[in-house]
Design a protein around this motif. Sequence first.
Motif, PDB file in Angstrom:
ATOM      1  N   TRP A  35       0.827  -1.211   0.000  1.00 35.36           N
ATOM      2  CA  TRP A  35       0.000   0.000   0.000  1.00 35.36           C
ATOM      3  C   TRP A  35       0.857   1.255   0.000  1.00 35.36           C
ATOM      4  CZ3 TRP A  35      -5.172  -0.300  -0.583  1.00 35.36           C
ATOM      5  CH2 TRP A  35      -5.749  -1.580  -0.430  1.00 35.36           C
ATOM      6  N   PRO A  36       0.330   2.362  -0.539  1.00 37.73           N
ATOM      7  CA  PRO A  36       1.036   3.630  -0.385  1.00 37.73           C
ATOM      8  C   PRO A  36       1.353   3.874   1.088  1.00 37.73           C
ATOM      9  CG  PRO A  36      -0.807   3.890  -1.904  1.00 37.73           C
ATOM     10  CD  PRO A  36      -0.931   2.515  -1.311  1.00 37.73           C
ATOM     11  N   ARG A  37       2.463   4.527   1.339  1.00 38.35           N
ATOM     12  CA  ARG A  37       2.990   4.617   2.696  1.00 38.35           C
ATOM     13  C   ARG A  37       2.099   5.381   3.659  1.00 38.35           C
ATOM     14  NH1 ARG A  37       9.230   5.829   0.791  1.00 38.35           N
ATOM     15  NH2 ARG A  37       9.726   3.669   0.242  1.00 38.35           N
ATOM     16  N   HIS A  38       1.256   6.247   3.152  1.00 37.12           N
ATOM     17  CA  HIS A  38       0.429   7.055   4.029  1.00 37.12           C
ATOM     18  C   HIS A  38      -1.038   6.635   3.963  1.00 37.12           C
ATOM     19  CE1 HIS A  38       4.083   9.410   3.004  1.00 37.12           C
ATOM     20  NE2 HIS A  38       4.123   9.457   4.321  1.00 37.12           N
ATOM     21  N   VAL A  39      -1.231   5.318   3.784  1.00 37.41           N
ATOM     22  CA  VAL A  39      -2.559   4.710   3.828  1.00 37.41           C
ATOM     23  C   VAL A  39      -2.687   3.930   5.132  1.00 37.41           C
ATOM     24  CG1 VAL A  39      -4.018   2.906   2.825  1.00 37.41           C
ATOM     25  CG2 VAL A  39      -2.941   4.596   1.347  1.00 37.41           C
ATOM     26  N   ALA A  40      -3.822   4.078   5.779  1.00 40.12           N
ATOM     27  CA  ALA A  40      -4.090   3.359   7.028  1.00 40.12           C
ATOM     28  C   ALA A  40      -5.586   3.171   7.161  1.00 40.12           C
ATOM     29  CB  ALA A  40      -3.538   4.144   8.222  1.00 40.12           C
ATOM     30  N   ARG A  41      -5.987   2.399   8.151  1.00 42.11           N
ATOM     31  CA  ARG A  41      -7.407   2.320   8.505  1.00 42.11           C
ATOM     32  C   ARG A  41      -7.683   3.294   9.629  1.00 42.11           C
ATOM     33  NH1 ARG A  41     -10.684  -1.210   5.966  1.00 42.11           N
ATOM     34  NH2 ARG A  41      -9.706  -3.049   5.042  1.00 42.11           N
ATOM     35  N   GLY A  42      -8.712   4.117   9.463  1.00 42.98           N
ATOM     36  CA  GLY A  42      -9.101   5.064  10.482  1.00 42.98           C
ATOM     37  C   GLY A  42      -9.869   4.397  11.605  1.00 42.98           C
ATOM     38  N   PRO A  43     -10.222   5.138  12.615  1.00 39.63           N
ATOM     39  CA  PRO A  43     -10.944   4.581  13.773  1.00 39.63           C
ATOM     40  C   PRO A  43     -12.239   3.875  13.401  1.00 39.63           C
ATOM     41  CG  PRO A  43     -10.155   6.802  14.244  1.00 39.63           C
ATOM     42  CD  PRO A  43      -9.915   6.572  12.782  1.00 39.63           C
ATOM     43  N   ALA A  44     -12.909   4.352  12.355  1.00 37.07           N
ATOM     44  CA  ALA A  44     -14.171   3.725  11.941  1.00 37.07           C
ATOM     45  C   ALA A  44     -13.956   2.545  11.000  1.00 37.07           C
ATOM     46  CB  ALA A  44     -15.073   4.764  11.283  1.00 37.07           C
ATOM     47  N   GLY A  45     -12.686   2.253  10.675  1.00 41.78           N
ATOM     48  CA  GLY A  45     -12.389   1.118   9.805  1.00 41.78           C
ATOM     49  C   GLY A  45     -12.205   1.459   8.351  1.00 41.78           C
ATOM     50  N   ALA A  46     -12.523   2.696   7.963  1.00 43.64           N
ATOM     51  CA  ALA A  46     -12.330   3.104   6.574  1.00 43.64           C
ATOM     52  C   ALA A  46     -10.870   3.448   6.329  1.00 43.64           C
ATOM     53  CB  ALA A  46     -13.207   4.303   6.246  1.00 43.64           C
ATOM     54  N   ILE A 323       8.799   3.687  -8.681  1.00 46.07           N
ATOM     55  CA  ILE A 323       8.530   4.968  -8.041  1.00 46.07           C
ATOM     56  C   ILE A 323       7.033   5.246  -7.958  1.00 46.07           C
ATOM     57  CG2 ILE A 323       8.726   7.476  -8.377  1.00 46.07           C
ATOM     58  CD1 ILE A 323      11.593   6.961  -9.323  1.00 46.07           C
ATOM     59  N   VAL A 324       6.327   5.132  -9.062  1.00 50.06           N
ATOM     60  CA  VAL A 324       4.916   5.516  -9.067  1.00 50.06           C
ATOM     61  C   VAL A 324       3.978   4.357  -8.771  1.00 50.06           C
ATOM     62  CG1 VAL A 324       4.441   5.167 -11.540  1.00 50.06           C
ATOM     63  CG2 VAL A 324       3.257   6.989 -10.291  1.00 50.06           C
ATOM     64  N   GLY A 325       4.409   3.125  -9.060  1.00 43.91           N
ATOM     65  CA  GLY A 325       3.513   1.981  -8.884  1.00 43.91           C
ATOM     66  C   GLY A 325       2.945   1.855  -7.490  1.00 43.91           C
ATOM     67  N   PRO A 326       3.804   1.793  -6.458  1.00 41.65           N
ATOM     68  CA  PRO A 326       3.280   1.606  -5.092  1.00 41.65           C
ATOM     69  C   PRO A 326       2.606   2.839  -4.523  1.00 41.65           C
ATOM     70  CG  PRO A 326       5.606   0.960  -5.281  1.00 41.65           C
ATOM     71  CD  PRO A 326       5.271   1.744  -6.499  1.00 41.65           C
ATOM     72  N   ALA A 327       2.754   3.993  -5.152  1.00 39.07           N
ATOM     73  CA  ALA A 327       2.252   5.250  -4.598  1.00 39.07           C
ATOM     74  C   ALA A 327       0.785   5.513  -4.913  1.00 39.07           C
ATOM     75  CB  ALA A 327       3.099   6.420  -5.116  1.00 39.07           C
ATOM     76  N   VAL A 328       0.151   4.611  -5.639  1.00 42.02           N
ATOM     77  CA  VAL A 328      -1.228   4.838  -6.112  1.00 42.02           C
ATOM     78  C   VAL A 328      -2.097   3.639  -5.752  1.00 42.02           C
ATOM     79  CG1 VAL A 328      -2.696   5.192  -8.154  1.00 42.02           C
ATOM     80  CG2 VAL A 328      -0.466   6.332  -7.998  1.00 42.02           C
ATOM     81  N   LEU A 329      -3.322   3.924  -5.354  1.00 39.88           N
ATOM     82  CA  LEU A 329      -4.356   2.895  -5.276  1.00 39.88           C
ATOM     83  C   LEU A 329      -5.528   3.344  -6.133  1.00 39.88           C
ATOM     84  CD1 LEU A 329      -7.008   3.815  -3.315  1.00 39.88           C
ATOM     85  CD2 LEU A 329      -5.264   3.595  -1.563  1.00 39.88           C
ATOM     86  N   THR A 330      -6.310   2.362  -6.601  1.00 39.17           N
ATOM     87  CA  THR A 330      -7.536   2.663  -7.328  1.00 39.17           C
ATOM     88  C   THR A 330      -8.722   2.378  -6.429  1.00 39.17           C
ATOM     89  OG1 THR A 330      -6.467   2.048  -9.411  1.00 39.17           O
ATOM     90  CG2 THR A 330      -8.851   2.294  -9.439  1.00 39.17           C
ATOM     91  N   LEU A 331      -9.620   3.336  -6.343  1.00 34.78           N
ATOM     92  CA  LEU A 331     -10.804   3.209  -5.503  1.00 34.78           C
ATOM     93  C   LEU A 331     -12.030   2.973  -6.384  1.00 34.78           C
ATOM     94  CD1 LEU A 331     -11.660   3.454  -2.490  1.00 34.78           C
ATOM     95  CD2 LEU A 331     -12.233   5.848  -2.975  1.00 34.78           C
ATOM     96  N   LEU A 410     -16.988   0.319  -0.914  1.00 40.03           N
ATOM     97  CA  LEU A 410     -15.813   0.746  -1.662  1.00 40.03           C
ATOM     98  C   LEU A 410     -14.757  -0.341  -1.594  1.00 40.03           C
ATOM     99  CD1 LEU A 410     -15.512   4.459  -0.444  1.00 40.03           C
ATOM    100  CD2 LEU A 410     -16.576   3.618  -2.551  1.00 40.03           C
ATOM    101  N   VAL A 411     -14.102  -0.589  -2.719  1.00 40.59           N
ATOM    102  CA  VAL A 411     -12.993  -1.542  -2.790  1.00 40.59           C
ATOM    103  C   VAL A 411     -11.760  -0.800  -3.273  1.00 40.59           C
ATOM    104  CG1 VAL A 411     -12.072  -3.560  -4.015  1.00 40.59           C
ATOM    105  CG2 VAL A 411     -14.408  -3.592  -3.120  1.00 40.59           C
ATOM    106  N   ALA A 412     -10.643  -0.990  -2.586  1.00 36.50           N
ATOM    107  CA  ALA A 412      -9.382  -0.357  -2.965  1.00 36.50           C
ATOM    108  C   ALA A 412      -8.417  -1.420  -3.468  1.00 36.50           C
ATOM    109  CB  ALA A 412      -8.771   0.384  -1.780  1.00 36.50           C
ATOM    110  N   VAL A 413      -7.749  -1.110  -4.576  1.00 39.70           N
ATOM    111  CA  VAL A 413      -6.740  -1.987  -5.173  1.00 39.70           C
ATOM    112  C   VAL A 413      -5.417  -1.242  -5.164  1.00 39.70           C
ATOM    113  CG1 VAL A 413      -6.023  -3.228  -7.242  1.00 39.70           C
ATOM    114  CG2 VAL A 413      -8.438  -3.154  -6.610  1.00 39.70           C
ATOM    115  N   PRO A 414      -4.405  -1.726  -4.449  1.00 41.09           N
ATOM    116  CA  PRO A 414      -3.124  -1.019  -4.383  1.00 41.09           C
ATOM    117  C   PRO A 414      -2.217  -1.367  -5.565  1.00 41.09           C
ATOM    118  CG  PRO A 414      -3.022  -2.945  -2.972  1.00 41.09           C
ATOM    119  CD  PRO A 414      -4.430  -2.901  -3.557  1.00 41.09           C
ATOM    120  N   GLY A 415      -1.132  -0.604  -5.680  1.00 44.47           N
ATOM    121  CA  GLY A 415      -0.109  -0.892  -6.685  1.00 44.47           C
ATOM    122  C   GLY A 415      -0.533  -0.561  -8.100  1.00 44.47           C
ATOM    123  N   THR A 416      -1.405   0.435  -8.271  1.00 45.34           N
ATOM    124  CA  THR A 416      -1.953   0.710  -9.605  1.00 45.34           C
ATOM    125  C   THR A 416      -1.395   1.985 -10.230  1.00 45.34           C
ATOM    126  OG1 THR A 416      -3.859   1.796  -8.571  1.00 45.34           O
ATOM    127  CG2 THR A 416      -4.099  -0.528  -9.161  1.00 45.34           C
TER     128      THR A 416
END
Length: 461
Positions: A35-46, A323-331, A410-416
């Motif tokens: 996942w991009p380095r600044h992606v996490a799950r928030g308190p509500a799980g999103a 460089i760019v591959g791991p920095a993006v997810l598709t929502l 919502l579904v997130a796909v990393p590495g895009t």
Amino acid sequence: MRAHEAGALHGDIGNRGPAWLRTPVDVNSLVPQLWPRHVARGPAGALTVAGLDVRDLAAEFGTPAYLLDEDDLRERCREFRAAFPDADVYYAGKAFLCRAVVRMIAEEGMFLDVCTGGELATALSAGMPPERIGFHGNNKSVAELTRAVDAGVGRIIVDSSTEIDRLTALARERGVRPRVLLRVTVGVEAHTHEFIATAHEDQKFGFSLAGGAAAAAAFRILDEDALELRGLHSHIGSQIFDASGFEVSARRVLALQAQIRDARGVELPELDLGGGFGIAYTTQDDPASPHDLAKRLRKIVDGECAAENLAVPHLSVEPGRAIVGPAVLTLYQVGTVKELDGLRTYVSVDGGMSDNIRTALYDASYSATVANRASDAEPMLARVVGKHCESGDIVVKDEFLPADVQPGDLVAVPGTGAYCRSMASNYNHVPRPPVVAVRDGSARVIVRRETEDDLLALDVG
């Protein structure tokens, strides 16, 4: 495939399928390397990206959307530059290019590779210094070469004898001496998909080393003296994890370097070993760090130069995907959920092969997670598919998702980040998604979403 950490598995799904499918999973945890380095799950799980909730991003920008973690991209630029302090690090623009990204990589001190007139136009319009641009391509037109020469592009990677003819004529007509590298096909069978392996003999790129075409081209450029031959270039493929291919490539290219020295008394000052460094799309992938890559490549080059009694040339590398591959997810947003008894569950999203063709084209594997919430439901084996009229319209072939996934999730796909937006199409007249850069709690569109009006504007019938 397994965007989640190992955890408790409920039900009997662990009794079916290959070993990785039998591994217990926690559908809420995230594997950091995916996942991009600044992606996490928030308190509500999103999921959050750089502090912003993906539910809010979806509401503001719509789905599907490519979400770029800008600080992640910038950090990876810095890491490559720090790992290769005495080399030129070219961002391979074909992975993904837009004016905002050009400005980002320029601000981080990177060079830039382009391979078409359109990519060159994007680079120049964004203010990239032309002397920091390299121009690739196996079939550069006279118009493209003219633009590159007139702009003062720093290096042109020549790929055929016809291109040498065209570039020589331009150089003499304009009274300039363009700097060039010679692309060499070294005969390496890279351990990757056949469509992204670029150094074996039977393919379109470069001058054959084994057949003598590379040496003949180098001698011609040196003898005619219209072009400044700076060095040799080799690129063995993409999504490479095994350094042995780079070792064979360097050995063969530097042997040609020695042959040129012995025949013409010239030691070419530069060597470009290309890019193609792999990234993690699933937990089955184990990419090397930029530091480790640099250490291996430097050891290879130093050793081969010593064996050939050559001065170590100035090195260039060309990371793009890394460089760019791991920095993006598709929502995406889920539209339908269809369970096939005894097989799997098909989760259909509002994008598909028009925004990510790599699964269909390269049999690529991806990971996914439900992004708008956490879930206590049992894991189920799912296939994430698109909305296009093709049975091969698959985004993620196999992934554990919670059994309560439903329309509207919502579904997130990393590495895009690499080769998804850049290879996107309008198949079935589906407009292409936007690219949204997220940084420090704010988001901005850097490539806007296409509209139906955009599609119809081209239809002059």
